[in-house]
Design an enzyme around this catalytic site. Sequence first.
Site, PDB file in Angstrom:
ATOM      1  N   ASP A  78      -1.049  -3.521   4.048  1.00  0.00           N
ATOM      2  CA  ASP A  78      -1.887  -2.399   3.611  1.00  0.00           C
ATOM      3  C   ASP A  78      -2.893  -2.779   2.542  1.00  0.00           C
ATOM      4  OD1 ASP A  78       0.343  -2.569   1.650  1.00  0.00           O
ATOM      5  OD2 ASP A  78      -0.631  -0.814   0.784  1.00  0.00           O
ATOM      6  N   TYR A 197       4.541   4.514  -1.743  1.00  0.00           N
ATOM      7  CA  TYR A 197       3.898   5.520  -0.909  1.00  0.00           C
ATOM      8  C   TYR A 197       4.802   6.736  -0.731  1.00  0.00           C
ATOM      9  CZ  TYR A 197       0.257   2.148   0.181  1.00  0.00           C
ATOM     10  OH  TYR A 197      -0.789   1.263   0.084  1.00  0.00           O
TER      11      TYR A 197
END
Length: 517
Positions: A78, A197
């Site tokens: 990511d 996250y």
Amino acid sequence: MSDVSGRFVVVAVSLVVMATAAAAAAHDYGEALSKSLLYFEAQRSGRLPYNQRVRWRGHSGLTDGLEQGVDLVGGYYDAGDHVKFGLPMAFTITMLSWSVLEYGEGISAAGELGHALHAIKWGTDYFIKAHTHPNVLWTQVGDGDSDHYCWQRPEDMTTSRHAYKVDAENPGSELFEFGDKYRGRYDESVEVVKNYYPSSSGYKDELLWAALWLHRATGRREYLDYAIDNADDFGGTGWAVSEFSWDIKYAGLQVLASKAIINNNFVMMHGIEQLLVEEKHLSSEQRLVVEKYRSKAEYYVCSCMNRNPGGAAHNAGRTPAGLLFIRPWNNLQYVSNAAFLLTVYSDVLSSLSLPLLCPDPDSTSSSSAAAAAAYAGEVLEFAKSQADYILGTNPMGTSYLVGYGEAYPRRVHHRAASSASYKHDRDFIGCLQGFDSWYSAARENPHDLVGAVVGGPNGNDVFTDHRGAYMQTEACTYNTAPMVGVFSKLIEVERRRRQGREDAPPSSASPVAEDDL
């Protein structure tokens, strides 16, 4: 020198300065698009293909899933580390796909459609692998804590590659059919993700988001009915927000819902109006719900443009130079997402031939709406201003899209880009060795992470190009993904200008389509 001559010189110098500023503000959106798509190749995990263009990367993560007896090789890292986080990866692929659906014409005209589709497929192939059973989805590979303890190239990884899943016993409603049946926040089932996250908005926005996308993809009415029937309970028509991200999706789904009714018909696919027989008309109650969605979408757009009455409480923050500023850590993710949503919503306004109205959210009167009206061209112009800031039209004179322009971040917080290329230096880099040899070095990265949108400047438009300033110098896939759509739209606008299709300039008395920008 006479007064007249003096005034002439002053005027001449002023015109030169203005012309120089105008030239500096002009950007090559085709180049920006091409470099944006190249970035995703630098983020690839797994066995790289023969036509890999980022040559300083090598194969990595080839045993992902082996410990659990599944094949989880592939997908994307990511950011500047090597964990594969499912939720932000899914958001990245969605935004890339949305960009192609809305602005595929511009992407194709730039000769980049193949690269865009390959970037999407690299992610979707991984998710197909990760969906090993009807009620099982592997949502993460790797552990953020152990990963951040090391500074290694992905090709040298020695950190844990443990994989985590959601299933019937450990639900994750940030997915759909399974998530709707087995409701619960995925970060309560996969607790290791909470520090990186977390699903702070809960899962209800994701269920509405999924339903609207499934409706657009399949045309099946039950998905739209789901989004309408649950609009109030799930906050779709209640939340008025000033940010859109991989976590908080309300603004995105509100804009997406707004596209479901244009002139009381449905626009199902980009450029194709499919007026399905069973969907020819919404009931009056359903139309009211969709209009409520659109009202909240307009709140978001008005907030970004600082048009909502009520001051800072109802409008997104700004830097002195006009950049949207939501929070210090990776602020440009919010900017790129806002630029995309405003670009899409300018198309909605153009299709509806309506202005953007920004009434006081605390008032039931519409008397204040007219003063805050904006038209499609103005909305797109603001989106363009944010894109141009990212490309270098800012007080620092720095492009925050790596590799674009003369000045851009050279010390991106990225393990692979900051280390010797595995292709040319196969000597193993140990877990802590990388901190001494590469992370702490003052020199520039040996590799430019071309196409990456970094975190960006602080609230005063100041940027520090240092690997340790990770809030500003780390890039993420979901920063760049929405810019693919924005750049593609701006390519189309420029192309139409060159073809001489620009109409009269905007006036405050008449709506302006985005073609007229």
